[in-house]
Scaffold this active site. Structure first.
Site, PDB file in Angstrom:
ATOM      1  N   GLU A  97       1.698   4.291   7.880  1.00 18.34           N
ATOM      2  CA  GLU A  97       2.476   3.447   7.478  1.00 18.34           C
ATOM      3  C   GLU A  97       2.905   3.766   5.949  1.00 18.34           C
ATOM      4  OE1 GLU A  97       2.111  -1.370   6.624  1.00 18.34           O
ATOM      5  OE2 GLU A  97       0.908  -0.523   8.101  1.00 18.34           O
ATOM      6  N   ASP A  99       4.953   1.663   2.918  1.00 21.32           N
ATOM      7  CA  ASP A  99       5.202   0.069   2.518  1.00 21.32           C
ATOM      8  C   ASP A  99       5.832   0.076   1.204  1.00 21.32           C
ATOM      9  OD1 ASP A  99       3.875  -0.845   4.906  1.00 21.32           O
ATOM     10  OD2 ASP A  99       1.928  -1.210   3.618  1.00 21.32           O
ATOM     11  N   GLU A 101       6.347  -3.768  -0.349  1.00 22.88           N
ATOM     12  CA  GLU A 101       6.047  -5.315  -0.346  1.00 22.88           C
ATOM     13  C   GLU A 101       6.539  -5.697  -1.645  1.00 22.88           C
ATOM     14  OE1 GLU A 101       2.520  -6.749   1.616  1.00 22.88           O
ATOM     15  OE2 GLU A 101       1.692  -4.689   1.983  1.00 22.88           O
TER      16      GLU A 101
END
Length: 281
Positions: A97, A99, A101
């Site tokens: 993953e 990311d 955010e």
């Protein structure tokens, strides 16, 4: 969907698939019971959060390496407690993953941009930043470059983080699991704003984030095969891209002035010693 020739330095080059910036063709709204909407003939997508549910979408295609760009306008006003995510993720219990955010905040306070990299289901590689502009006033381009040598997080073309492939020193790197593009808007007021001290003000709901100009210059993975194929040698492509001197200076500028957390300096968190990638040259 259009296909064009992508060039890689050395003896190999690849066929790249550049995804057209049309959400109807490239994106599936996957949850939210109508709170995620594709508008303007596929040129605009909105995600909404209210007291009952958030919403989210994912790319139709899976990719094994790529440069993914998205224009995002984040939730305006009092966005405390909300999180807008934009990331790449593979499937399974030992997933990879990459990311972005965006942690909401009280009106007038800056968003915190939280980044992380997971390999084989293990993350703990967080870096956090403030932005040098208000991300709610207009659309800005958030980019994830993922090639066999490195991962680069960029904002409006300015790199904010680089995670290099240091497998030679025993550091795992995501390189074998195809990933989809995901995004979501959801309530995380148990931790998102000031460690959960500031809760979501539902009188301000619904909260909405907007997206446009999705572009995936990437190798599509389908039926166990990549769309990339060997052709003639060349140089210059995102598959061999690295930070030039100017980009390295921009990265240093961001990290000096806007970084607010770096796991690589958190000696209390790693009393037995910092992770290997933190001390690599």
């Amino acid at each position: 969907m259009r296909t064009s020739l992508l060039l890689l330095s050395g003896l190999i080059s690849f066929v790249m698939v550049a995804s057209a910036a049309n959400f109807n063709q490239d994106i599936d709204v996957t949850w939210g019971d109508g709170r995620g909407k594709i508008l303007e003939n596929g040129n605009l997508l909105t995600l909404t959060l209210d007291k009952f549910s958030g919403s989210g979408f994912q790319s139709k295609n899976q990719y094994l390496f790529g440069k993914i760009d998205m224009n995002i306008k984040l939730v305006p006003g009092n966005s405390a407690g909300t999180v807008t995510t934009y990331y790449l993720r593979s499937e399974g219990s030992t997933w990879d993953e990459i990311d972005f955010e965006f942690l909401g905040n009280l009106s007038g306070d800056p968003y915190i941009v939280h980044t992380n990299v997971y390999t084989q289901g293990k993350g703990d590689k967080e870096q956090q930043f403030y932005l040098w502009f208000d991300p709610t006033k207009d659309f800005h381009t958030y980019s994830l470059l993922w090639n066999p040598q490195r991962i680069i997080f960029s904002v409006d073309g300015t790199p904010i983080r680089e995670f290099k492939n240091l497998e030679s020193t025993g550091v795992a790197f995501p390189k074998s699991q195809p990933m989809r593009v995901y995004s979501s808007l959801w309530n995380a007021d148990d931790w998102a704003t000031r460690g959960g001290l500031v809760k979501t003000d539902w009188s301000k709901a619904p909260f909405t984030a907007a997206y446009r100009n999705y572009k995936a210059d990437a190798c599509v993975w389908s039926s166990g095969k990549s769309s990339c194929s060997s052709t003639s040698p060349s140089q210059n492509s995102w598959l061999s891209q690295e930070l030039d001197i100017t980009s390295q200076e921009k990265l240093k500028w961001v990290q000096k002035n806007y970084m607010i957390y770096n796991y690589c300096t958190d000696t209390k968190r790693f009393p037995q010693g910092l992770p290997k990638e933190c001390t690599a040259p």
